[in-house]
Design a protein around this motif. Sequence first.
Motif, PDB file in Angstrom:
ATOM      1  N   ALA A 484     -59.846 -62.236 -53.219  1.00  0.00           N
ATOM      2  CA  ALA A 484     -58.600 -61.588 -52.813  1.00  0.00           C
ATOM      3  C   ALA A 484     -58.297 -61.823 -51.344  1.00  0.00           C
ATOM      4  O   ALA A 484     -57.135 -61.931 -50.949  1.00  0.00           O
ATOM      5  CB  ALA A 484     -58.674 -60.092 -53.109  1.00  0.00           C
ATOM      6  N   ALA A 485     -59.329 -61.897 -50.522  1.00  0.00           N
ATOM      7  CA  ALA A 485     -59.126 -62.063 -49.081  1.00  0.00           C
ATOM      8  C   ALA A 485     -58.451 -63.391 -48.755  1.00  0.00           C
ATOM      9  O   ALA A 485     -57.769 -63.506 -47.732  1.00  0.00           O
ATOM     10  CB  ALA A 485     -60.461 -61.959 -48.348  1.00  0.00           C
ATOM     11  N   ALA A 486     -58.640 -64.395 -49.604  1.00  0.00           N
ATOM     12  CA  ALA A 486     -58.092 -65.723 -49.323  1.00  0.00           C
ATOM     13  C   ALA A 486     -56.636 -65.865 -49.741  1.00  0.00           C
ATOM     14  O   ALA A 486     -56.003 -66.878 -49.426  1.00  0.00           O
ATOM     15  CB  ALA A 486     -58.932 -66.790 -50.023  1.00  0.00           C
ATOM     16  N   LEU A 487     -56.085 -64.891 -50.421  1.00  0.00           N
ATOM     17  CA  LEU A 487     -54.708 -65.012 -50.891  1.00  0.00           C
ATOM     18  C   LEU A 487     -53.726 -64.964 -49.728  1.00  0.00           C
ATOM     19  O   LEU A 487     -53.856 -64.134 -48.828  1.00  0.00           O
ATOM     20  CB  LEU A 487     -54.385 -63.880 -51.875  1.00  0.00           C
ATOM     21  N   ASP A 488     -52.740 -65.848 -49.768  1.00  0.00           N
ATOM     22  CA  ASP A 488     -51.688 -65.867 -48.754  1.00  0.00           C
ATOM     23  C   ASP A 488     -50.495 -65.077 -49.281  1.00  0.00           C
ATOM     24  O   ASP A 488     -49.709 -65.573 -50.088  1.00  0.00           O
ATOM     25  CB  ASP A 488     -51.283 -67.305 -48.438  1.00  0.00           C
ATOM     26  N   GLY A 489     -50.366 -63.846 -48.801  1.00  0.00           N
ATOM     27  CA  GLY A 489     -49.301 -62.975 -49.283  1.00  0.00           C
ATOM     28  C   GLY A 489     -47.995 -63.105 -48.546  1.00  0.00           C
ATOM     29  O   GLY A 489     -47.090 -62.268 -48.745  1.00  0.00           O
ATOM     30  N   ALA A 490     -47.829 -64.142 -47.719  1.00  0.00           N
ATOM     31  CA  ALA A 490     -46.595 -64.290 -46.939  1.00  0.00           C
ATOM     32  C   ALA A 490     -45.365 -64.397 -47.838  1.00  0.00           C
ATOM     33  O   ALA A 490     -44.273 -63.961 -47.460  1.00  0.00           O
ATOM     34  CB  ALA A 490     -46.699 -65.522 -46.037  1.00  0.00           C
ATOM     35  N   CYS A 491     -45.554 -64.949 -49.043  1.00  0.00           N
ATOM     36  CA  CYS A 491     -44.403 -65.117 -49.943  1.00  0.00           C
ATOM     37  C   CYS A 491     -43.819 -63.775 -50.374  1.00  0.00           C
ATOM     38  O   CYS A 491     -42.648 -63.696 -50.751  1.00  0.00           O
ATOM     39  CB  CYS A 491     -44.800 -65.937 -51.161  1.00  0.00           C
ATOM     40  N   LEU A 492     -44.605 -62.702 -50.310  1.00  0.00           N
ATOM     41  CA  LEU A 492     -44.104 -61.384 -50.688  1.00  0.00           C
ATOM     42  C   LEU A 492     -43.085 -60.839 -49.690  1.00  0.00           C
ATOM     43  O   LEU A 492     -42.355 -59.890 -50.005  1.00  0.00           O
ATOM     44  CB  LEU A 492     -45.263 -60.399 -50.837  1.00  0.00           C
ATOM     45  N   GLU A 493     -43.043 -61.423 -48.501  1.00  0.00           N
ATOM     46  CA  GLU A 493     -42.070 -60.988 -47.506  1.00  0.00           C
ATOM     47  C   GLU A 493     -40.638 -61.284 -47.948  1.00  0.00           C
ATOM     48  O   GLU A 493     -39.681 -60.739 -47.383  1.00  0.00           O
ATOM     49  CB  GLU A 493     -42.344 -61.665 -46.156  1.00  0.00           C
ATOM     50  N   LYS A 494     -40.483 -62.140 -48.945  1.00  0.00           N
ATOM     51  CA  LYS A 494     -39.146 -62.461 -49.447  1.00  0.00           C
ATOM     52  C   LYS A 494     -38.568 -61.338 -50.311  1.00  0.00           C
ATOM     53  O   LYS A 494     -37.375 -61.351 -50.610  1.00  0.00           O
ATOM     54  CB  LYS A 494     -39.191 -63.758 -50.239  1.00  0.00           C
ATOM     55  N   LEU A 495     -39.397 -60.401 -50.732  1.00  0.00           N
ATOM     56  CA  LEU A 495     -38.894 -59.274 -51.513  1.00  0.00           C
ATOM     57  C   LEU A 495     -37.946 -58.440 -50.661  1.00  0.00           C
ATOM     58  O   LEU A 495     -38.236 -58.164 -49.493  1.00  0.00           O
ATOM     59  CB  LEU A 495     -40.051 -58.403 -52.012  1.00  0.00           C
ATOM     60  N   THR A 496     -36.833 -58.038 -51.238  1.00  0.00           N
ATOM     61  CA  THR A 496     -35.835 -57.285 -50.487  1.00  0.00           C
ATOM     62  C   THR A 496     -35.541 -55.960 -51.184  1.00  0.00           C
ATOM     63  O   THR A 496     -35.937 -55.739 -52.333  1.00  0.00           O
ATOM     64  CB  THR A 496     -34.524 -58.084 -50.366  1.00  0.00           C
ATOM     65  N   TYR A 497     -34.848 -55.078 -50.485  1.00  0.00           N
ATOM     66  CA  TYR A 497     -34.463 -53.793 -51.046  1.00  0.00           C
ATOM     67  C   TYR A 497     -33.214 -53.946 -51.911  1.00  0.00           C
ATOM     68  O   TYR A 497     -32.352 -54.774 -51.631  1.00  0.00           O
ATOM     69  CB  TYR A 497     -34.189 -52.783 -49.931  1.00  0.00           C
ATOM     70  N   VAL A 498     -33.138 -53.143 -52.955  1.00  0.00           N
ATOM     71  CA  VAL A 498     -31.947 -53.119 -53.802  1.00  0.00           C
ATOM     72  C   VAL A 498     -30.928 -52.189 -53.156  1.00  0.00           C
ATOM     73  O   VAL A 498     -31.199 -50.998 -52.981  1.00  0.00           O
ATOM     74  CB  VAL A 498     -32.277 -52.620 -55.222  1.00  0.00           C
ATOM     75  N   PRO A 499     -29.755 -52.683 -52.786  1.00  0.00           N
ATOM     76  CA  PRO A 499     -28.758 -51.804 -52.161  1.00  0.00           C
ATOM     77  C   PRO A 499     -28.287 -50.725 -53.142  1.00  0.00           C
ATOM     78  O   PRO A 499     -28.219 -50.969 -54.351  1.00  0.00           O
ATOM     79  CB  PRO A 499     -27.612 -52.763 -51.799  1.00  0.00           C
ATOM     80  N   PRO A 500     -27.951 -49.558 -52.641  1.00  0.00           N
ATOM     81  CA  PRO A 500     -27.450 -48.503 -53.534  1.00  0.00           C
ATOM     82  C   PRO A 500     -26.047 -48.830 -54.034  1.00  0.00           C
ATOM     83  O   PRO A 500     -25.230 -49.406 -53.312  1.00  0.00           O
ATOM     84  CB  PRO A 500     -27.444 -47.267 -52.632  1.00  0.00           C
ATOM     85  N   PHE A 501     -25.776 -48.458 -55.276  1.00  0.00           N
ATOM     86  CA  PHE A 501     -24.436 -48.616 -55.841  1.00  0.00           C
ATOM     87  C   PHE A 501     -23.503 -47.610 -55.172  1.00  0.00           C
ATOM     88  O   PHE A 501     -23.797 -46.415 -55.128  1.00  0.00           O
ATOM     89  CB  PHE A 501     -24.457 -48.331 -57.340  1.00  0.00           C
ATOM     90  N   THR A 502     -22.381 -48.074 -54.673  1.00  0.00           N
ATOM     91  CA  THR A 502     -21.360 -47.164 -54.167  1.00  0.00           C
ATOM     92  C   THR A 502     -20.236 -46.975 -55.191  1.00  0.00           C
ATOM     93  O   THR A 502     -19.393 -46.102 -55.044  1.00  0.00           O
ATOM     94  CB  THR A 502     -20.761 -47.695 -52.851  1.00  0.00           C
ATOM     95  N   SER A 503     -20.248 -47.820 -56.240  1.00  0.00           N
ATOM     96  CA  SER A 503     -19.347 -47.661 -57.374  1.00  0.00           C
ATOM     97  C   SER A 503     -20.059 -48.240 -58.578  1.00  0.00           C
ATOM     98  O   SER A 503     -21.126 -48.843 -58.454  1.00  0.00           O
ATOM     99  CB  SER A 503     -18.017 -48.397 -57.136  1.00  0.00           C
ATOM    100  N   PHE A 504     -19.472 -48.087 -59.754  1.00  0.00           N
ATOM    101  CA  PHE A 504     -20.103 -48.632 -60.943  1.00  0.00           C
ATOM    102  C   PHE A 504     -19.968 -50.149 -61.014  1.00  0.00           C
ATOM    103  O   PHE A 504     -20.510 -50.779 -61.928  1.00  0.00           O
ATOM    104  CB  PHE A 504     -19.546 -47.969 -62.201  1.00  0.00           C
ATOM    105  N   ASN A 505     -19.293 -50.748 -60.077  1.00  0.00           N
ATOM    106  CA  ASN A 505     -19.230 -52.201 -59.987  1.00  0.00           C
ATOM    107  C   ASN A 505     -20.345 -52.791 -59.139  1.00  0.00           C
ATOM    108  O   ASN A 505     -20.503 -53.998 -59.084  1.00  0.00           O
ATOM    109  CB  ASN A 505     -17.858 -52.632 -59.414  1.00  0.00           C
ATOM    110  N   GLY A 506     -21.107 -51.925 -58.455  1.00  0.00           N
ATOM    111  CA  GLY A 506     -22.205 -52.430 -57.633  1.00  0.00           C
ATOM    112  C   GLY A 506     -22.158 -51.840 -56.246  1.00  0.00           C
ATOM    113  O   GLY A 506     -21.608 -50.766 -56.002  1.00  0.00           O
ATOM    114  N   TRP A 507     -22.769 -52.550 -55.313  1.00  0.00           N
ATOM    115  CA  TRP A 507     -22.854 -52.095 -53.934  1.00  0.00           C
ATOM    116  C   TRP A 507     -21.813 -52.782 -53.074  1.00  0.00           C
ATOM    117  O   TRP A 507     -21.161 -53.737 -53.468  1.00  0.00           O
ATOM    118  CB  TRP A 507     -24.251 -52.371 -53.381  1.00  0.00           C
ATOM    119  N   GLU A 508     -21.689 -52.249 -51.864  1.00  0.00           N
ATOM    120  CA  GLU A 508     -20.739 -52.835 -50.911  1.00  0.00           C
ATOM    121  C   GLU A 508     -21.226 -54.211 -50.493  1.00  0.00           C
ATOM    122  O   GLU A 508     -22.429 -54.437 -50.345  1.00  0.00           O
ATOM    123  CB  GLU A 508     -20.598 -51.948 -49.677  1.00  0.00           C
ATOM    124  N   PRO A 509     -20.309 -55.194 -50.275  1.00  0.00           N
ATOM    125  CA  PRO A 509     -20.726 -56.525 -49.852  1.00  0.00           C
ATOM    126  C   PRO A 509     -21.421 -56.478 -48.500  1.00  0.00           C
ATOM    127  O   PRO A 509     -21.175 -55.610 -47.697  1.00  0.00           O
ATOM    128  CB  PRO A 509     -19.424 -57.314 -49.772  1.00  0.00           C
TER     129      PRO A 509
END
Length: 509
Positions: A484-509
């Motif tokens: 486990a120590a040898a794993l390069d977890g840098a690729c996980l930095e690409k994970l982003t937060y899901v923006p909150p929906f401000t309407s039922f069409n999705g989130w603000e641009p």
Amino acid sequence: MSRKTRTLLAVAALVAVLGYRAFKPAPDDAGADQSPASTADVQARPLMLGSLAFRPCTLDSPFSRDSLEAQCTTFQVSEDRGNPQGRKIALNIALLAPDKPDGVLPDPVFFLAGGPGQSAVESYPQIDAAFADVRKRRNVILVDQRGTGRSNLLSCEAPEGDDAGIEAMRAAAAACAATLSKKADLRHYTTTDAVADLDAVRQAIGAEKINLLGVSYGTRVAQQYAMRHPQSTRSIVLDSVVPNTLQLGNIFARNLDDALALQFAQCTGNAACKAALGDPRAELDALLATLRANPVTVRYRDANTGQEREDVLRADTVAGLVRMYAYMPQAAALLPKLIHEARNGRYGDLMALARMMQGDMKDAMAMGMQLSVICSEDEEGMAARDGDETTVLGNRMAEGLAAMCQVWPKGQVPADFHAALSGPVPALVLEGEFDPVTPPRYGEEVVKGLPNGRLFVLRGQGHAVVGAGCMPKLFAQFIDSTDAAALDGACLEKLTYVPPFTSFNGWEP
């Protein structure tokens, strides 16, 4: 809101495990459809793995679009190992073998499902994509834990309605125990029994060592296996880990509130969302208070049939929906909008989603097996806690479990059952930043005793994260190397937060 959006969000919430209720009963052969692939396949010579003969079958899951071609068999074990002449359980087992039989490595990966009460065979298709690289060179073994799926399923009716009281829950548990005791000794469906089953299967397939991936409650099984059979454990992957030291029962309320604080901050920290929807937690508290005082009769459109229906919306209905949606940020992103709509008297979408979620989850957990595990292993932790009465869930879950366990037969567990796992076993520990039931601090606790372990906390993720981002690649690399120590977890930095929906069409641009 479109029917497609409602369906996607409801299915997303079905990753929830560590639940405490199962709804309607499933037949004894419930679980993934394991029908033979064809008549010719049935007549073909079986695939032998150790002493077990596997036949072609197809794994279908109600929560996965694609079917999986597999090999299936059963393996008999004694229900009570102290009485080998007594009742037998036919464990349901599926094998997913590499496409190329040459060069298959001798140490398979066992997938351990959550709950307690989920079928490994039925729930696996949802996460098969995370095993894509692992399956290139290793067998993946699925064993329906005793009491789940097709391994002597222990499931029965739970109290009807969102307002079922403590006495109703106790009575339902007593009736369930009486019914199931006709086909099972409920004292012998604990984690300890399941661990003995797993090692019996390991021996039967001829594997000297195995790798274990457990999700949620499955991490308890993996830790217990590593404790009891260290010489047979090559590696463990603990996704959304439940520490051995933890008593289930009163953990749910505070952990959910902590996760909601993080998830709702995605709205209050977003100018557009805050302006449109205000403070989601304040609105949720006000909504719950209103519904506790005066439940509301709501007309809504059934998300599955499109028909108009009428039902009563209660505080517990909302709390249940919030809890399930919090497991997956993609679903939780809609909560501020749903809560805001309800606070303004528009209850229809919230009611429709709550009812669809309940319908889709009705057979996801085996209530009887769940109670055999929790009541035997965690009864001491089922107590109301000061301060939890102000949380979304309150103390009702702990109090309800305590009442049900008063009438449920209990098995024996080892004296050191709740000792922390320690030792040299290679371990990959995964947590989601926003997990509402097994928060990152649990992973931090577990990895302290594992010198060859490593914790990854995945940004913006909820519960059950092995399939997120590049985690499947890291998972496969760990299974290959056990480093486990040898794993390069840098690729996980690409994970982003899901923006909150401000309407039922999705989130603000």
